[in-house]
Design a protein around this motif. Structure first.
Motif, PDB file in Angstrom:
ATOM      1  N   GLU A 122       1.716  30.218   3.325  1.00  0.00           N
ATOM      2  CA  GLU A 122       2.033  29.238   1.944  1.00  0.00           C
ATOM      3  C   GLU A 122       2.179  28.263   1.821  1.00  0.00           C
ATOM      4  O   GLU A 122       1.444  27.175   0.685  1.00  0.00           O
ATOM      5  CB  GLU A 122       3.894  29.232   2.061  1.00  0.00           C
ATOM      6  CG  GLU A 122       4.139  31.260   1.887  1.00  0.00           C
ATOM      7  CD  GLU A 122       5.473  30.942   0.641  1.00  0.00           C
ATOM      8  OE1 GLU A 122       6.199  30.060   0.559  1.00  0.00           O
ATOM      9  OE2 GLU A 122       5.946  32.253   0.690  1.00  0.00           O
ATOM     10  N   LYS A 123       2.014  27.223   2.986  1.00  0.00           N
ATOM     11  CA  LYS A 123       1.425  25.796   2.877  1.00  0.00           C
ATOM     12  C   LYS A 123       0.191  25.991   3.925  1.00  0.00           C
ATOM     13  O   LYS A 123       0.015  24.800   4.469  1.00  0.00           O
ATOM     14  CB  LYS A 123       2.590  25.712   4.009  1.00  0.00           C
ATOM     15  CG  LYS A 123       4.153  25.252   3.424  1.00  0.00           C
ATOM     16  CD  LYS A 123       4.116  24.541   2.294  1.00  0.00           C
ATOM     17  CE  LYS A 123       5.303  24.495   1.854  1.00  0.00           C
ATOM     18  NZ  LYS A 123       5.254  23.395   0.047  1.00  0.00           N
ATOM     19  N   LEU A 125       8.321  20.873   4.144  1.00  0.00           N
ATOM     20  CA  LEU A 125       9.245  21.765   3.996  1.00  0.00           C
ATOM     21  C   LEU A 125      10.468  21.205   3.366  1.00  0.00           C
ATOM     22  O   LEU A 125      10.900  20.869   2.432  1.00  0.00           O
ATOM     23  CB  LEU A 125       9.369  22.984   4.507  1.00  0.00           C
ATOM     24  CG  LEU A 125       8.457  24.346   5.452  1.00  0.00           C
ATOM     25  CD1 LEU A 125       9.713  25.092   5.937  1.00  0.00           C
ATOM     26  CD2 LEU A 125       8.232  24.513   3.623  1.00  0.00           C
ATOM     27  N   SER A 173      10.138  19.238   0.761  1.00  0.00           N
ATOM     28  CA  SER A 173       9.900  19.831  -0.691  1.00  0.00           C
ATOM     29  C   SER A 173      10.227  19.769  -1.495  1.00  0.00           C
ATOM     30  O   SER A 173      11.050  19.600  -2.584  1.00  0.00           O
ATOM     31  CB  SER A 173       9.818  21.726  -0.260  1.00  0.00           C
ATOM     32  OG  SER A 173      10.891  21.627   0.043  1.00  0.00           O
ATOM     33  N   TYR A 232       7.678  15.277  -4.122  1.00  0.00           N
ATOM     34  CA  TYR A 232       6.670  15.279  -3.429  1.00  0.00           C
ATOM     35  C   TYR A 232       5.969  14.867  -3.253  1.00  0.00           C
ATOM     36  O   TYR A 232       4.865  15.787  -3.770  1.00  0.00           O
ATOM     37  CB  TYR A 232       6.554  17.716  -3.492  1.00  0.00           C
ATOM     38  CG  TYR A 232       5.694  17.791  -2.255  1.00  0.00           C
ATOM     39  CD1 TYR A 232       6.585  19.109  -1.347  1.00  0.00           C
ATOM     40  CD2 TYR A 232       3.932  18.046  -2.457  1.00  0.00           C
ATOM     41  CE1 TYR A 232       5.919  19.097  -0.438  1.00  0.00           C
ATOM     42  CE2 TYR A 232       3.740  18.738  -0.875  1.00  0.00           C
ATOM     43  CZ  TYR A 232       4.847  19.261  -0.317  1.00  0.00           C
ATOM     44  OH  TYR A 232       3.521  20.314   0.873  1.00  0.00           O
ATOM     45  N   CYS A 247      12.168  16.441  10.161  1.00  0.00           N
ATOM     46  CA  CYS A 247      13.006  17.114   9.221  1.00  0.00           C
ATOM     47  C   CYS A 247      13.156  16.038   7.733  1.00  0.00           C
ATOM     48  O   CYS A 247      13.354  15.639   6.852  1.00  0.00           O
ATOM     49  CB  CYS A 247      14.136  17.470   8.794  1.00  0.00           C
ATOM     50  SG  CYS A 247      13.825  19.759   9.543  1.00  0.00           S
ATOM     51  N   THR A 252      15.798  28.047  -2.417  1.00  0.00           N
ATOM     52  CA  THR A 252      13.563  27.615  -2.729  1.00  0.00           C
ATOM     53  C   THR A 252      13.066  28.586  -2.138  1.00  0.00           C
ATOM     54  O   THR A 252      13.750  29.443  -0.677  1.00  0.00           O
ATOM     55  CB  THR A 252      13.380  26.111  -2.508  1.00  0.00           C
ATOM     56  OG1 THR A 252      13.371  25.938  -1.822  1.00  0.00           O
ATOM     57  CG2 THR A 252      14.206  25.211  -3.818  1.00  0.00           C
ATOM     58  N   GLU A 289      10.920  27.046  -0.551  1.00  0.00           N
ATOM     59  CA  GLU A 289      10.756  26.239   1.104  1.00  0.00           C
ATOM     60  C   GLU A 289      11.883  26.976   2.065  1.00  0.00           C
ATOM     61  O   GLU A 289      12.120  26.677   3.145  1.00  0.00           O
ATOM     62  CB  GLU A 289      10.533  24.532   0.636  1.00  0.00           C
ATOM     63  CG  GLU A 289       9.234  24.961   0.408  1.00  0.00           C
ATOM     64  CD  GLU A 289       9.013  25.287  -0.918  1.00  0.00           C
ATOM     65  OE1 GLU A 289       9.744  25.659  -1.932  1.00  0.00           O
ATOM     66  OE2 GLU A 289       7.765  24.582  -1.555  1.00  0.00           O
ATOM     67  N   ARG A 290      12.985  26.956   1.349  1.00  0.00           N
ATOM     68  CA  ARG A 290      14.326  26.998   2.051  1.00  0.00           C
ATOM     69  C   ARG A 290      14.145  28.614   2.971  1.00  0.00           C
ATOM     70  O   ARG A 290      14.463  28.707   3.752  1.00  0.00           O
ATOM     71  CB  ARG A 290      15.303  27.079   1.396  1.00  0.00           C
ATOM     72  CG  ARG A 290      16.949  27.258   1.773  1.00  0.00           C
ATOM     73  CD  ARG A 290      18.043  27.319   1.369  1.00  0.00           C
ATOM     74  NE  ARG A 290      18.641  28.835   0.941  1.00  0.00           N
ATOM     75  CZ  ARG A 290      19.529  29.126   0.213  1.00  0.00           C
ATOM     76  NH1 ARG A 290      20.588  27.582   0.475  1.00  0.00           N
ATOM     77  NH2 ARG A 290      20.001  30.231   0.237  1.00  0.00           N
ATOM     78  N   SER A 333      11.514  29.664   3.680  1.00  0.00           N
ATOM     79  CA  SER A 333      10.237  29.744   4.994  1.00  0.00           C
ATOM     80  C   SER A 333      11.075  28.981   5.779  1.00  0.00           C
ATOM     81  O   SER A 333      10.946  29.140   7.314  1.00  0.00           O
ATOM     82  CB  SER A 333       9.675  28.511   4.495  1.00  0.00           C
ATOM     83  OG  SER A 333       8.324  29.264   3.230  1.00  0.00           O
ATOM     84  N   LEU A 334      12.091  28.238   5.304  1.00  0.00           N
ATOM     85  CA  LEU A 334      13.266  27.405   7.260  1.00  0.00           C
ATOM     86  C   LEU A 334      13.308  28.368   8.011  1.00  0.00           C
ATOM     87  O   LEU A 334      14.008  28.132   8.956  1.00  0.00           O
ATOM     88  CB  LEU A 334      13.708  26.133   6.550  1.00  0.00           C
ATOM     89  CG  LEU A 334      13.397  24.978   5.663  1.00  0.00           C
ATOM     90  CD1 LEU A 334      14.017  23.480   5.241  1.00  0.00           C
ATOM     91  CD2 LEU A 334      12.337  24.424   7.491  1.00  0.00           C
TER      92      LEU A 334
END
Lengths: 323, 323
Positions: B9-10, B54, B57, B61, B179, B305, B307-308, B310-311
């Motif tokens: 995704e990134k 992330l 985001s 951004y 982070c 989201t 991104e969350r 993904s984390l």
């Protein structure tokens, strides 16, 4: 006037910088406090802080800001020395055991990293981007110089040009940067900033040339390390290069053999004697004097203040120094 | 979903960061270019850059700024690894020869210094004082951790508390900082910044705990280094501490003897087996899972989201990872 007298005029400021240095690397961690204090107490000429203060005097002198720059520069210099001692396997520096000798290589590596990190912290507190940028660039170039030096160890093909490039990155760069950052922080007019930066560069070149001569001339007591250490480590300096190019066939062969065998063949003591009588010492000192003349010319572009006088005295001291 | 898919995704941003990393350490100097490229090509999970992106985001951004932070963080991480390999005398990392093995300790030391200087340069270009200050502080604390680790080598008296403090400085701190800086640069609201920073910290703790378990479980092929390297180097991790406290008398004696003799007495292989069957692995993995639960709780405070997500996936990957 000797170095002590020059420093006397900035005594109060230098004492404050000394305290700031101690504060910057202070930690509750027992061993690290010991290694750091060991380094601090080993002293040194604190030339970089002095250059910052003196260069800053040609503009609007703000001690607080100059102190941060001076501390960051001296810490970077200190960190470099600790890492160099690991590389050179040096047992003593300034007459004291090195960190790597008193503790070990591991401790010396991380003490160096720690001091670098402290320098970075000091620098961020300063908050002047152009100053930070200049110093970061100088650090990158210094590291490049260190790496180049490794490649040239025991090299029999080192040219004068390459040697000069090496000592520029090793020493002259940080001295020039010290003068420049002092000037930048104090908003010294551009022409004067250029002059004082060039002074730092030429003085740095002369300083290292003299340093490389002293390694042949001094003894452990005056040098704080054994004589001939450079060549023993494979660090080919100008007196060696000169002897390699201009010495008698016998001298050249002896040095070639020594270098090619990476110090395994031939007596270091005899080779040091050969180099001492080859004319390389005089040649190197002469070059040092020529750099110093350039440094003096730079000073003429500065206003005739007590600080300009001090910069002149420092240059003269460097030419005459025996430690 | 595996780590690769999360990264997918990134992908575009990460590819750009990869190029920026190469640019940041690019040099015309032949050997240094080789050592640096060697490090770059050895890859790594690039977790710190991913965390920066992330975390960023959740605010406004701005890729350009995030990239600078990501590059600085990854370079600092890389420099640490090179210096660690010198200290640990490591021959391989990520299945490739280390710089100190392919070249030598000298080269590794200055390559590390060079990369640190490049990181500093990147950071000054960023020009955000609070970000710089935060990272400089993290670096100082990481170095303190490294020094503390040296003191604890082969220590038979390491407590859980001291161990946790050590892995916090060694790993969790830089992940939390990644982070946090991503959030700071993107002006993420304070409550979210705190949540994502705490996530980084807990994930970092869990990561290192898993890492310390993997050293007992993997083999050279999966780990990219020989199994049992930690204990061999005297690095006492939680499975060892657990076995020392909870193991049978025989197990405790064997480990004591091994540690007191600094690895000279006793068979490493046998001791590794003893630790594996002592319950220390399960205890450590359980603690890792508990840290991860805390990380998941932090994520609940963030908006739901992609991104969350993904984390969350990264955290799950870390628990299940075998490399």
């Amino acid at each position: 006037m000797n170095l002590q007298e020059i420093y006397e005029e900035k005594k109060r400021e230098l004492a404050q910088i000394e305290r700031a240095l101690a504060c910057a690397i202070h930690t509750d961690h027992d061993m690290l406090r010991k290694t750091s204090n060991h380094l601090l107490e080993a002293g040194g000429k604190r030339m970089r802080p002095v250059f910052v203060l003196l260069a800053g005097s040609f503009g609007s002198y703000e001690f607080e800001q100059l102190q941060k720059v001076a501390v960051a520069l001296e810490l970077i210099h200190m960190a470099t020395l600790v890492h160099d001692d690991v590389i050179d396997n040096a047992e003593t520096r300034r007459g004291r055991k090195t960190v790597k000798e008193e503790w070990d290589n591991r401790v010396a590596m991380y003490t160096g990293d720690y001091i670098l990190a402290c320098a970075l912290k000091e620098l961020t507190a300063l908050g002047e981007y152009p100053v930070q940028e200049r110093l970061a660039t100088a650090m990158v170039r210094m590291c490049l110089g260190e790496i180049a030096q490794i490649e040239d160890l025991f090299s029999e093909e080192l040219s004068l040009k390459k040697y000069l490039h090496r000592i520029k990155r090793k020493t002259a760069l940080l001295m020039a940067t010290s003068c420049q950052l002092g000037a930048m922080v104090s908003d010294v007019p551009p022409a004067l900033e250029r002059a004082v930066t060039a002074y730092g560069y030429y003085v740095g070149m002369a300083f290292q040339l003299t340093d490389d001569v002293l390694d042949f001339m001094g003894d452990e007591k005056t040098l704080g390390k054994p004589a001939g250490s450079d060549l023993e480590q494979g660090n080919v300096t100008l007196p060696v290069i000169y002897a390699l190019n201009q010495g008698s066939e016998e001298v050249r062969q002896a040095i070639f053999t020594y270098l090619r065998s990476k110090g395994e063949s031939g007596s270091l003591k005899e080779i040091l004697d050969m180099i001492r009588t080859s004319g390389g010492i005089e040649y190197t000192m002469d070059l040092s004097r020529r750099y110093m003349d350039k440094a003096f010319s730079c000073l003429e572009k500065l206003p005739a203040t007590a600080e300009r006088e001090s910069l002149q005295m420092i240059a003269e001291f460097i030419l005459r120094r025996s430690y």
